[in-house]
Design a protein around this motif. Structure first.
Motif, PDB file in Angstrom:
ATOM      1  N   PHE A   1       0.835  -1.202   0.000  1.00 30.81           N
ATOM      2  CA  PHE A   1       0.000   0.000   0.000  1.00 30.81           C
ATOM      3  C   PHE A   1       0.875   1.260   0.000  1.00 30.81           C
ATOM      4  CE2 PHE A   1      -3.223  -3.047   1.305  1.00 30.81           C
ATOM      5  CZ  PHE A   1      -4.352  -2.584   0.652  1.00 30.81           C
ATOM      6  N   GLU A   2       1.970   1.240   0.733  1.00 31.57           N
ATOM      7  CA  GLU A   2       2.855   2.405   0.719  1.00 31.57           C
ATOM      8  C   GLU A   2       3.479   2.603  -0.654  1.00 31.57           C
ATOM      9  OE1 GLU A   2       6.204   4.388   3.485  1.00 31.57           O
ATOM     10  OE2 GLU A   2       6.757   2.425   2.710  1.00 31.57           O
ATOM     11  N   GLN A   3       3.876   1.512  -1.300  1.00 30.66           N
ATOM     12  CA  GLN A   3       4.488   1.632  -2.618  1.00 30.66           C
ATOM     13  C   GLN A   3       3.518   2.265  -3.616  1.00 30.66           C
ATOM     14  OE1 GLN A   3       7.559   1.137  -3.286  1.00 30.66           O
ATOM     15  NE2 GLN A   3       7.862   0.486  -5.407  1.00 30.66           N
ATOM     16  N   ILE A   4       2.242   1.924  -3.511  1.00 27.70           N
ATOM     17  CA  ILE A   4       1.227   2.517  -4.392  1.00 27.70           C
ATOM     18  C   ILE A   4       1.123   4.019  -4.134  1.00 27.70           C
ATOM     19  CG2 ILE A   4      -1.249   2.575  -4.892  1.00 27.70           C
ATOM     20  CD1 ILE A   4      -1.231  -0.482  -4.232  1.00 27.70           C
ATOM     21  N   LEU A   5       1.041   4.393  -2.857  1.00 28.10           N
ATOM     22  CA  LEU A   5       0.946   5.812  -2.526  1.00 28.10           C
ATOM     23  C   LEU A   5       2.213   6.564  -2.926  1.00 28.10           C
ATOM     24  CD1 LEU A   5      -0.797   5.570   0.958  1.00 28.10           C
ATOM     25  CD2 LEU A   5      -1.773   6.564  -1.121  1.00 28.10           C
TER      26      LEU A   5
ATOM     27  N   LEU B   1      -6.509   6.239  -2.772  1.00 34.03           N
ATOM     28  CA  LEU B   1      -6.120   7.622  -3.028  1.00 34.03           C
ATOM     29  C   LEU B   1      -7.194   8.595  -2.541  1.00 34.03           C
ATOM     30  CD1 LEU B   1      -4.633   7.195  -6.616  1.00 34.03           C
ATOM     31  CD2 LEU B   1      -3.375   7.419  -4.472  1.00 34.03           C
ATOM     32  N   ALA B   2      -8.456   8.250  -2.775  1.00 38.00           N
ATOM     33  CA  ALA B   2      -9.541   9.127  -2.318  1.00 38.00           C
ATOM     34  C   ALA B   2      -9.543   9.264  -0.806  1.00 38.00           C
ATOM     35  CB  ALA B   2     -10.878   8.593  -2.818  1.00 38.00           C
ATOM     36  N   ASP B   3      -9.318   8.146  -0.090  1.00 45.61           N
ATOM     37  CA  ASP B   3      -9.284   8.207   1.368  1.00 45.61           C
ATOM     38  C   ASP B   3      -8.159   9.109   1.865  1.00 45.61           C
ATOM     39  OD1 ASP B   3     -11.481   6.603   1.751  1.00 45.61           O
ATOM     40  OD2 ASP B   3     -10.335   4.758   2.047  1.00 45.61           O
ATOM     41  N   CYS B   4      -7.102   9.241   1.071  1.00 41.22           N
ATOM     42  CA  CYS B   4      -5.978  10.098   1.448  1.00 41.22           C
ATOM     43  C   CYS B   4      -6.135  11.517   0.920  1.00 41.22           C
ATOM     44  CB  CYS B   4      -4.672   9.494   0.923  1.00 41.22           C
ATOM     45  SG  CYS B   4      -4.275   7.872   1.619  1.00 41.22           S
ATOM     46  N   GLY B   5      -7.266  11.800   0.274  1.00 45.43           N
ATOM     47  CA  GLY B   5      -7.478  13.131  -0.278  1.00 45.43           C
ATOM     48  C   GLY B   5      -6.624  13.422  -1.492  1.00 45.43           C
ATOM     49  N   LEU B   6      -6.265  12.372  -2.249  1.00 41.36           N
ATOM     50  CA  LEU B   6      -5.409  12.517  -3.421  1.00 41.36           C
ATOM     51  C   LEU B   6      -6.215  12.257  -4.688  1.00 41.36           C
ATOM     52  CD1 LEU B   6      -2.380  10.472  -2.061  1.00 41.36           C
ATOM     53  CD2 LEU B   6      -2.353  12.941  -2.500  1.00 41.36           C
ATOM     54  N   ASP B   7      -5.934  13.031  -5.719  1.00 46.72           N
ATOM     55  CA  ASP B   7      -6.549  12.777  -7.020  1.00 46.72           C
ATOM     56  C   ASP B   7      -5.958  11.496  -7.614  1.00 46.72           C
ATOM     57  OD1 ASP B   7      -8.069  15.094  -6.894  1.00 46.72           O
ATOM     58  OD2 ASP B   7      -6.501  16.311  -7.854  1.00 46.72           O
ATOM     59  N   PHE B   8      -6.783  10.797  -8.378  1.00 45.71           N
ATOM     60  CA  PHE B   8      -6.287   9.583  -9.030  1.00 45.71           C
ATOM     61  C   PHE B   8      -5.221   9.939 -10.054  1.00 45.71           C
ATOM     62  CE2 PHE B   8      -6.442   6.558 -12.587  1.00 45.71           C
ATOM     63  CZ  PHE B   8      -6.039   5.413 -11.918  1.00 45.71           C
ATOM     64  N   ASP B   9      -4.139   9.152 -10.061  1.00 49.68           N
ATOM     65  CA  ASP B   9      -3.097   9.284 -11.072  1.00 49.68           C
ATOM     66  C   ASP B   9      -2.792   7.878 -11.580  1.00 49.68           C
ATOM     67  OD1 ASP B   9      -0.542   9.496 -12.423  1.00 49.68           O
ATOM     68  OD2 ASP B   9      -0.324  11.454 -11.477  1.00 49.68           O
ATOM     69  N   PRO B  10      -2.902   7.639 -12.884  1.00 48.74           N
ATOM     70  CA  PRO B  10      -2.699   6.274 -13.396  1.00 48.74           C
ATOM     71  C   PRO B  10      -1.317   5.707 -13.116  1.00 48.74           C
ATOM     72  CG  PRO B  10      -2.845   7.866 -15.197  1.00 48.74           C
ATOM     73  CD  PRO B  10      -3.275   8.579 -13.953  1.00 48.74           C
ATOM     74  N   ILE B  11      -0.356   6.578 -12.799  1.00 44.87           N
ATOM     75  CA  ILE B  11       0.982   6.061 -12.487  1.00 44.87           C
ATOM     76  C   ILE B  11       0.945   5.148 -11.264  1.00 44.87           C
ATOM     77  CG2 ILE B  11       1.760   7.926 -10.950  1.00 44.87           C
ATOM     78  CD1 ILE B  11       4.457   7.810 -12.434  1.00 44.87           C
ATOM     79  N   CYS B  12      -0.053   5.341 -10.381  1.00 45.17           N
ATOM     80  CA  CYS B  12      -0.160   4.501  -9.187  1.00 45.17           C
ATOM     81  C   CYS B  12      -0.502   3.055  -9.539  1.00 45.17           C
ATOM     82  CB  CYS B  12      -1.190   5.074  -8.223  1.00 45.17           C
ATOM     83  SG  CYS B  12      -0.720   6.669  -7.541  1.00 45.17           S
ATOM     84  N   LEU B  13      -1.060   2.828 -10.726  1.00 49.59           N
ATOM     85  CA  LEU B  13      -1.318   1.455 -11.167  1.00 49.59           C
ATOM     86  C   LEU B  13      -0.020   0.750 -11.550  1.00 49.59           C
ATOM     87  CD1 LEU B  13      -4.421   2.119 -13.458  1.00 49.59           C
ATOM     88  CD2 LEU B  13      -4.415   1.343 -11.083  1.00 49.59           C
ATOM     89  N   ARG B  14       1.030   1.528 -11.794  1.00 44.70           N
ATOM     90  CA  ARG B  14       2.345   0.966 -12.145  1.00 44.70           C
ATOM     91  C   ARG B  14       3.320   1.198 -10.984  1.00 44.70           C
ATOM     92  NH1 ARG B  14       1.188   4.347 -16.291  1.00 44.70           N
ATOM     93  NH2 ARG B  14       3.115   5.549 -16.004  1.00 44.70           N
TER      94      ARG B  14
END
Length: 525
Positions: A302-306, A466-479
């Motif tokens: 989960f940290e790596q995704i964030l 990302l939403a729970d952290c108040g962050l906009d979605f960024d597709p880079i998080c899928l990689r």
């Protein structure tokens, strides 16, 4: 004795007094050592070497602030003495003055770059701070100067693994094992590089080393875990279970963990945090995302995704929250959480600011950061007063997989709950019960995320995270596995790979894990 160049300028009888003091300290007589060294300091107040030995004694007897004063007196006499700067770094580190300690070790390296120990101390502490690339550079210098320096070789392997340079890390661990075939830290490092399995020759070496009677217990524990991992990779689950069980039984005897004391702590923490004052600044701590829960529950993933998100720095497992609360406990003279009901809104604001100041370096390039210290769940209940703007992400994984993964993993800090199945179950239940209560009290800031849900349907779960952290979605998080960062946990290799759905391991052990299932109130396997 008279040939010691550091004693030059001392009368022979005073040099003999200093050496006698050093021998007394080595022989376990600090009182006599101090009397001799104080005598030498009085008789030669303008010579730095008696002062340096006195500072070593003060460090040995846990008087680091006095050691700092003593070393600064010595440096007033010889300000360009590399060894004095190196010792000052050690004293400052013992006082928690990490920045000043690094400055001292850097100065020692500048003054005498041929000495390996300051490079090692510099590299070790840079690595602890998460400055992995600089740590690698310093540790490489130490290993070049002293190839036989075993701790530097092992730690360089760790730093290279954290940087994702796994082949180079394995080579350093192998070098350490050539120096000391029973080096538990090196075997642990090799075993944690889960992308490269240990082989038959390793199995033979491990079994031979475990048969020796002169192997230190910590090395024996680490080698037992490495052998268990090796046997599991080869599909020999009965042998793997036996190796893990023997290693944990030994560790539990060495450092027993008390489930009763833990359960009392949980009750105290729940009661103490039930009523807290309204925060002075409801947004204080908005920069922080705490990732908490049991070890081996997917928190590194989960940290790596964030950390793949352009607004988030992945800081890994930070000690700072615990240190701030420990220092406050010392100020009150009672352990946490006994002082919590007496803390005012001003106290909590001050403690929150202390934490943010300690972690400021993680916000130099990105506005937000993660703190992935799993044990921080124990403090989640007071965060709504101390850091009310922070987000808390609790990670959970299948309880049997979590428990078994903890049992298989050797942890640095001891005593630890993971050495006994009953203790693992008690810890898991206590953590989940407390987090459920705290989440009910603070639902807007404390969010539950499940590892298996992420594996089953990644994109929706990543969007929700990302939403729970108040962050906009960024597709880079899928990689996320492409992110280039230091990962300072046992999962460093795994989180650099795409998501896999075949991470479950407990089922293969069958009835051997029934005692663990029973402790977790699960049906037999």
């Amino acid at each position: 004795m008279n040939g010691d160049p550091r004693m030059a300028g001392l009368a022979p009888e005073l040099a003999a007094t200093v050496h006698a003091g050093a021998r007394a300290l080595r022989d376990g007589d600090p009182r006599r050592a101090e009397a001799l060294l104080q005598q030498a300091c009085r008789q030669a107040p303008e010579h730095p070497e008696p002062l340096r030995y006195l500072a070593i004694l003060q460090l040995h007897t846990r008087r680091a602030p006095q050691a700092i004063d003593t070393l600064q007196r010595a440096l007033h006499i010889t300000p360009d003495d590399a060894l004095l700067h190196a010792d000052l770094g050690t004293a400052r580190s013992a006082c928690g003055q990490s920045d000043a300690a690094l400055d001292s070790w850097r100065r020692a390296c500048e003054l005498d770059p041929r000495q390996p120990t300051p490079w090692f101390n510099l590299g070790r502490n840079l690595q602890q701070r998460g400055d992995t690339e600089a740590a690698i550079e310093a540790l490489e210098r130490a290993c070049t100067l002293a190839p036989e320096l075993l701790p530097a070789t092992v730690l360089l392997g760790d730093a290279l693994a954290h940087a994702g340079r796994f082949d180079e890390a394995a080579a350093r661990y192998r070098a350490a094992l050539r120096l000391h075939p029973a080096c538990g830290d090196a075997w642990r490092g090799l075993s944690n590089i889960k992308t490269v399995a240990l082989d038959d020759a390793d199995a033979a070496t491990l079994r031979a080393q475990l048969q020796r009677r002169d192997v230190a217990d910590p090395d024996r524990v680490a080698m037992g875990h490495a052998l268990g991992k090796l046997e599991e990779d080869r599909g020999r689950h009965a042998e793997a279970f036996a190796a893990f069980a023997a290693a944990n039984a030994l560790q539990q005897r060495l450092t027993p963990w008390s489930a009763q004391a833990f359960e009392r702590f949980v009750e105290q923490a729940l009661a103490a945090s039930e009523t807290l004052p309204a925060p002075l600044d409801p947004e204080l701590g908005r920069e922080v995302v705490f990732i908490v829960g049991l070890p081996r529950s997917g928190s590194t993933l989960f940290e790596q995704i964030l950390a793949a998100h352009p607004e988030v720095e992945g800081a890994s497992e930070l000690p700072d929250l615990g240190i701030v609360l420990q220092q406050e406990s010392q100020r009150h003279g009672v352990p946490y959480p006994q002082w919590v009901p007496q803390a005012s809104a001003e106290d909590w604001h001050r403690l929150g600011r202390d934490y943010l100041e300690r972690t400021e370096r993680w916000r130099t390039t990105r506005p937000r950061f993660t703190d992935k210290q799993p044990d921080n769940w124990k403090h989640a209940g007071i965060l709504r007063a101390m850091l009310p703007g922070a987000t808390v992400i609790e990670t959970r994984r299948d309880p049997l997989e979590t428990a078994w993964s903890c049992f298989k993993q050797q942890f640095y800090s001891q005593p630890h709950f993971a050495n006994d199945p009953g203790n693992i179950a008690a810890y898991l239940r206590g953590c989940e019960r407390a987090m459920d209560r705290w989440r009910a009290r603070d639902p807007a800031r404390i969010h539950l995320h499940r590892y298996e849900d992420l594996l089953a349907d990644p994109e929706p779960r990543i969007r929700a995270l990302l939403a729970d952290c108040g962050l906009d979605f960024d597709p880079i998080c899928l990689r996320f596995h492409e992110a280039r960062r230091s990962v300072r946990t046992a999962s460093a290799a795994q989180v650099r790979q795409p998501l896999r759905g075949d991470t479950a391991r407990a089922r293969a052990y069958g009835a051997a894990l029934d005692p663990l299932r029973a402790a977790l109130n699960l049906p037999p396997g």
